[in-house]
Design a protein around this motif. Sequence first.
Motif, PDB file in Angstrom:
ATOM      1  N   CYS A 101       0.816  -1.212   0.000  1.00  0.00           N
ATOM      2  CA  CYS A 101       0.000   0.000   0.000  1.00  0.00           C
ATOM      3  C   CYS A 101       0.850   1.263   0.000  1.00  0.00           C
ATOM      4  N   HIS A 102       1.985   1.233   0.650  1.00  0.00           N
ATOM      5  CA  HIS A 102       2.815   2.432   0.782  1.00  0.00           C
ATOM      6  C   HIS A 102       3.989   2.362  -0.172  1.00  0.00           C
ATOM      7  N   LEU A 103       4.405   3.497  -0.681  1.00  0.00           N
ATOM      8  CA  LEU A 103       5.721   3.585  -1.293  1.00  0.00           C
ATOM      9  C   LEU A 103       6.690   3.652  -0.137  1.00  0.00           C
ATOM     10  N   VAL A 104       7.587   2.696  -0.036  1.00  0.00           N
ATOM     11  CA  VAL A 104       8.440   2.648   1.141  1.00  0.00           C
ATOM     12  C   VAL A 104       9.862   3.135   0.873  1.00  0.00           C
ATOM     13  N   GLY A 105      10.197   3.372  -0.387  1.00  0.00           N
ATOM     14  CA  GLY A 105      11.564   3.764  -0.717  1.00  0.00           C
ATOM     15  C   GLY A 105      11.807   5.249  -0.559  1.00  0.00           C
ATOM     16  N   GLU A 159       8.691  10.356  16.276  1.00  0.00           N
ATOM     17  CA  GLU A 159       8.767   8.975  16.737  1.00  0.00           C
ATOM     18  C   GLU A 159       7.510   8.630  17.528  1.00  0.00           C
ATOM     19  N   PHE A 160       7.125   9.559  18.377  1.00  0.00           N
ATOM     20  CA  PHE A 160       5.976   9.339  19.241  1.00  0.00           C
ATOM     21  C   PHE A 160       4.701   9.106  18.424  1.00  0.00           C
ATOM     22  N   ARG A 161       4.501   9.932  17.425  1.00  0.00           N
ATOM     23  CA  ARG A 161       3.301   9.806  16.602  1.00  0.00           C
ATOM     24  C   ARG A 161       3.280   8.505  15.816  1.00  0.00           C
ATOM     25  N   LEU A 162       4.429   8.161  15.245  1.00  0.00           N
ATOM     26  CA  LEU A 162       4.504   6.913  14.483  1.00  0.00           C
ATOM     27  C   LEU A 162       4.206   5.730  15.389  1.00  0.00           C
ATOM     28  N   ARG A 163       4.784   5.784  16.586  1.00  0.00           N
ATOM     29  CA  ARG A 163       4.581   4.672  17.519  1.00  0.00           C
ATOM     30  C   ARG A 163       3.107   4.569  17.887  1.00  0.00           C
ATOM     31  N   ALA A 164       2.521   5.692  18.195  1.00  0.00           N
ATOM     32  CA  ALA A 164       1.111   5.698  18.569  1.00  0.00           C
ATOM     33  C   ALA A 164       0.268   5.144  17.426  1.00  0.00           C
ATOM     34  N   PHE A 165       0.622   5.539  16.220  1.00  0.00           N
ATOM     35  CA  PHE A 165      -0.137   5.059  15.065  1.00  0.00           C
ATOM     36  C   PHE A 165       0.008   3.550  14.906  1.00  0.00           C
ATOM     37  N   LEU A 166       1.221   3.068  15.014  1.00  0.00           N
ATOM     38  CA  LEU A 166       1.469   1.643  14.788  1.00  0.00           C
ATOM     39  C   LEU A 166       0.927   0.763  15.904  1.00  0.00           C
ATOM     40  N   MET A 167       0.729   1.355  17.087  1.00  0.00           N
ATOM     41  CA  MET A 167       0.236   0.582  18.219  1.00  0.00           C
ATOM     42  C   MET A 167      -1.279   0.478  18.232  1.00  0.00           C
ATOM     43  N   THR A 168      -1.950   1.282  17.444  1.00  0.00           N
ATOM     44  CA  THR A 168      -3.408   1.277  17.488  1.00  0.00           C
ATOM     45  C   THR A 168      -3.960   0.707  16.187  1.00  0.00           C
ATOM     46  N   PRO A 169      -5.041  -0.021  16.280  1.00  0.00           N
ATOM     47  CA  PRO A 169      -5.643  -0.590  15.068  1.00  0.00           C
ATOM     48  C   PRO A 169      -6.248   0.506  14.192  1.00  0.00           C
ATOM     49  N   HIS A 170      -6.166   0.305  12.898  1.00  0.00           N
ATOM     50  CA  HIS A 170      -6.719   1.282  11.972  1.00  0.00           C
ATOM     51  C   HIS A 170      -7.642   0.623  10.977  1.00  0.00           C
ATOM     52  N   LYS A 171      -8.659   1.356  10.658  1.00  0.00           N
ATOM     53  CA  LYS A 171      -9.687   0.828   9.774  1.00  0.00           C
ATOM     54  C   LYS A 171      -9.129   0.427   8.419  1.00  0.00           C
ATOM     55  N   ARG A 172      -8.330   1.301   7.847  1.00  0.00           N
ATOM     56  CA  ARG A 172      -7.918   1.064   6.469  1.00  0.00           C
ATOM     57  C   ARG A 172      -6.533   0.421   6.372  1.00  0.00           C
ATOM     58  N   MET A 173      -6.026   0.022   7.500  1.00  0.00           N
ATOM     59  CA  MET A 173      -4.709  -0.597   7.508  1.00  0.00           C
ATOM     60  C   MET A 173      -4.756  -1.851   8.362  1.00  0.00           C
ATOM     61  N   PRO A 174      -4.170  -2.946   7.890  1.00  0.00           N
ATOM     62  CA  PRO A 174      -4.195  -4.166   8.708  1.00  0.00           C
ATOM     63  C   PRO A 174      -3.447  -3.971  10.022  1.00  0.00           C
ATOM     64  N   ASP A 175      -3.870  -4.714  11.034  1.00  0.00           N
ATOM     65  CA  ASP A 175      -3.179  -4.672  12.315  1.00  0.00           C
ATOM     66  C   ASP A 175      -2.067  -5.721  12.279  1.00  0.00           C
TER      67      ASP A 175
END
Length: 121
Positions: free
Chosen positions: A55-59, A84-100
């Motif tokens: 889903c993401h361009l990762v390069g 860092e804090f925001r990314l962590r918070a995002f990755l730690m929480t489930p998201h509707k349009r992104m798999p957990d």
Amino acid sequence: MSAPSGSRRGKRLAVAVGMHLFLVAWFATTGPLHSQQLGDTAAGKRLATEWCSACHLVGPEVRRGATDLAPPFVELANDASTTEFRLRAFLMTPHKRMPDFKLSREQSDDLIAYILSLRRP
Ligand code: HEC
């Protein structure tokens, strides 16, 4: 979001222990010269290519994705509001349009380190 009142002491101890492990690992792997880094960017890149690139361009290349649905990582990295804090918070929480992904602490550290490594000075 209220903190559970039960084990405040245990929680504080856990945080302190976690902090120490984190600092030890941090200095052991990167040294104070690379104080921006928290994980292993090479491992993060591997994870990103494997798990996120559907889903993401990762390069590091700056170009528009085939779809605007998921933000390219390089764009996230260079967004001033990304921390860092925001990314962590995002990755730690489930998201509707992104798999957990149920990332381990280490995996999210690596991914965050990789994403932040795309930041341009
Ligand atoms: C199935 C598609 C999909 C996969 C796979 C995916 N993502 Fe996403 N991601 C999205 C979408 C869609 C958004 C924007 C969604 C939103 O804003 O809720 C997004 C947003 C994000 C954001 C932005 C958060 C912000 O602050 O705006 C981050 C960070 C992120 N993804 C990280 C990852 C990582 C790391 C992986 C791999 C472990 C990954 N994504 C895998 C679809 C995906």
